[in-house]
Scaffold this active site. Structure first.
Site, PDB file in Angstrom:
ATOM      1  N   CYS A   1       6.831  -0.428   6.364  1.00  0.00           N
ATOM      2  CA  CYS A   1       6.332   0.806   5.769  1.00  0.00           C
ATOM      3  C   CYS A   1       7.403   1.335   4.821  1.00  0.00           C
ATOM      4  O   CYS A   1       8.578   1.382   5.200  1.00  0.00           O
ATOM      5  CB  CYS A   1       6.044   1.831   6.867  1.00  0.00           C
ATOM      6  SG  CYS A   1       5.427   3.405   6.244  1.00  0.00           S
ATOM      7  N   LEU A   2       7.009   1.717   3.615  1.00  0.00           N
ATOM      8  CA  LEU A   2       7.986   2.214   2.644  1.00  0.00           C
ATOM      9  C   LEU A   2       8.665   3.498   3.134  1.00  0.00           C
ATOM     10  O   LEU A   2       9.734   3.853   2.646  1.00  0.00           O
ATOM     11  CB  LEU A   2       7.319   2.446   1.289  1.00  0.00           C
ATOM     12  CG  LEU A   2       6.793   1.178   0.595  1.00  0.00           C
ATOM     13  CD1 LEU A   2       6.068   1.534  -0.682  1.00  0.00           C
ATOM     14  CD2 LEU A   2       7.929   0.199   0.316  1.00  0.00           C
TER      15      LEU A   2
ATOM     16  N   GLN B   1       2.894   9.940   1.710  1.00  0.00           N
ATOM     17  CA  GLN B   1       4.206   9.301   1.551  1.00  0.00           C
ATOM     18  C   GLN B   1       4.928   9.749   0.288  1.00  0.00           C
ATOM     19  O   GLN B   1       6.133   9.528   0.150  1.00  0.00           O
ATOM     20  CB  GLN B   1       4.064   7.777   1.527  1.00  0.00           C
ATOM     21  CG  GLN B   1       3.614   7.192   2.857  1.00  0.00           C
ATOM     22  CD  GLN B   1       3.572   5.683   2.778  1.00  0.00           C
ATOM     23  OE1 GLN B   1       2.564   5.134   2.374  1.00  0.00           O
ATOM     24  NE2 GLN B   1       4.663   5.023   3.136  1.00  0.00           N
TER      25      GLN B   1
ATOM     26  N   HIS C   1      -3.377   0.686   8.187  1.00  0.00           N
ATOM     27  CA  HIS C   1      -2.038   1.278   8.110  1.00  0.00           C
ATOM     28  C   HIS C   1      -2.056   2.505   7.190  1.00  0.00           C
ATOM     29  O   HIS C   1      -1.537   3.572   7.547  1.00  0.00           O
ATOM     30  CB  HIS C   1      -1.053   0.208   7.612  1.00  0.00           C
ATOM     31  CG  HIS C   1       0.345   0.681   7.409  1.00  0.00           C
ATOM     32  ND1 HIS C   1       1.429   0.151   8.085  1.00  0.00           N
ATOM     33  CD2 HIS C   1       0.870   1.634   6.587  1.00  0.00           C
ATOM     34  CE1 HIS C   1       2.533   0.774   7.701  1.00  0.00           C
ATOM     35  NE2 HIS C   1       2.220   1.664   6.774  1.00  0.00           N
ATOM     36  N   GLU C   2      -2.671   2.341   6.007  1.00  0.00           N
ATOM     37  CA  GLU C   2      -2.671   3.447   5.031  1.00  0.00           C
ATOM     38  C   GLU C   2      -3.570   4.594   5.496  1.00  0.00           C
ATOM     39  O   GLU C   2      -3.211   5.768   5.335  1.00  0.00           O
ATOM     40  CB  GLU C   2      -3.102   2.943   3.653  1.00  0.00           C
ATOM     41  CG  GLU C   2      -2.225   1.844   3.067  1.00  0.00           C
ATOM     42  CD  GLU C   2      -0.749   2.153   3.065  1.00  0.00           C
ATOM     43  OE1 GLU C   2      -0.384   3.345   2.957  1.00  0.00           O
ATOM     44  OE2 GLU C   2       0.064   1.223   3.183  1.00  0.00           O
TER      45      GLU C   2
ATOM     46  N   GLY D   1       0.842  -1.186   0.000  1.00  0.00           N
ATOM     47  CA  GLY D   1       0.000   0.000   0.000  1.00  0.00           C
ATOM     48  C   GLY D   1       0.876   1.233   0.000  1.00  0.00           C
ATOM     49  O   GLY D   1       2.070   1.156   0.340  1.00  0.00           O
TER      50      GLY D   1
ATOM     51  N   HIS E   1      -1.834   6.843   7.815  1.00  0.00           N
ATOM     52  CA  HIS E   1      -0.939   7.826   7.177  1.00  0.00           C
ATOM     53  C   HIS E   1      -1.680   9.140   6.893  1.00  0.00           C
ATOM     54  O   HIS E   1      -1.064  10.214   6.912  1.00  0.00           O
ATOM     55  CB  HIS E   1      -0.403   7.280   5.846  1.00  0.00           C
ATOM     56  CG  HIS E   1       0.809   6.407   5.970  1.00  0.00           C
ATOM     57  ND1 HIS E   1       2.006   6.855   6.497  1.00  0.00           N
ATOM     58  CD2 HIS E   1       1.028   5.121   5.608  1.00  0.00           C
ATOM     59  CE1 HIS E   1       2.893   5.872   6.466  1.00  0.00           C
ATOM     60  NE2 HIS E   1       2.326   4.808   5.933  1.00  0.00           N
TER      61      HIS E   1
HETATM   62 NI    NI Z   1       3.313   3.012   5.603  1.00  0.00          NI
END
Ligand code: NI
Length: 170
Positions: free
Chosen positions: A94-95, A52, A136-137, A47, A140
């Site tokens: 997480c990226l 991000q 999670h997304e 995701g 953000h």
């Molecule tokens: Ni993330």
């Protein structure tokens, strides 16, 4: 399409509350979603949320389908609600926090409501990994990163070390 630069932990865009998307059908939103999809697949993520990639808007993309032939869908202005009190703890990455994993409790089942790129309402229920990715997304979009959800920071570590010393499922 283009691969976008991913903001990393410490960048203030990751801590801001993102603004609603006013027109999901705007061409710049379609372009952003296409670029985020390419960026997420390139980085092998499950995701990716707009903050991000330094865009403080309430939308995220997520991976669907098989590993061999993934497709990407977007949820715009998403709203999530847990469907019951059940939680489960599993490993997340997480990226924006490359190389690390942490064990994070999340609601096991959620209901969601959002808009798609045509401005249509998308709603449904999700559980397990999909529910985890959505939570999670969506976090953000409120400036929340997964370590901020961890009750036990001893279960945060580098992927390679966790693979050596702990059971991780990812
Ligand atoms: Ni993330």
């Amino acid at each position: 399409m283009a691969i976008l630069k991913i903001a990393r932990l410490g960048h203030p865009v990751l801590l801001a509350r993102a603004a609603p998307v006013e027109d999901p059908t705007a061409p710049e939103i379609a372009r952003l979603v296409a670029d985020m999809a390419e960026t997420m697949l390139d980085a092998n993520g499950l995701g990716l949320a707009a903050p991000q990639v330094h865009v403080s808007l309430r939308l995220f993309v997520f991976r669907q389908g098989s590993d061999e032939a993934p497709t990407v869908a977007a949820l715009i202005n998403p709203e999530l609600v847990p469907l019951d009190d059940a939680t489960e703890t599993a490993w997340e990455g997480c990226l924006s926090i490359p190389g690390l994993r942490g064990a994070v409790p999340r609601a096991r089942r959620i209901g969601f409501r959002a808009l798609d790129l045509q401005g249509r309402v998308v709603e449904g229920e999700a559980e397990g990994l999909t529910a985890r990715v959505f939570q999670h997304e969506a976090d953000h979009l409120d400036g929340i990163l997964y370590p901020m959800r961890m009750p036990d920071l001893s279960r945060l570590g580098f992927v390679e070390e966790l693979a050596r010393f702990q059971e991780t499922d990812r």
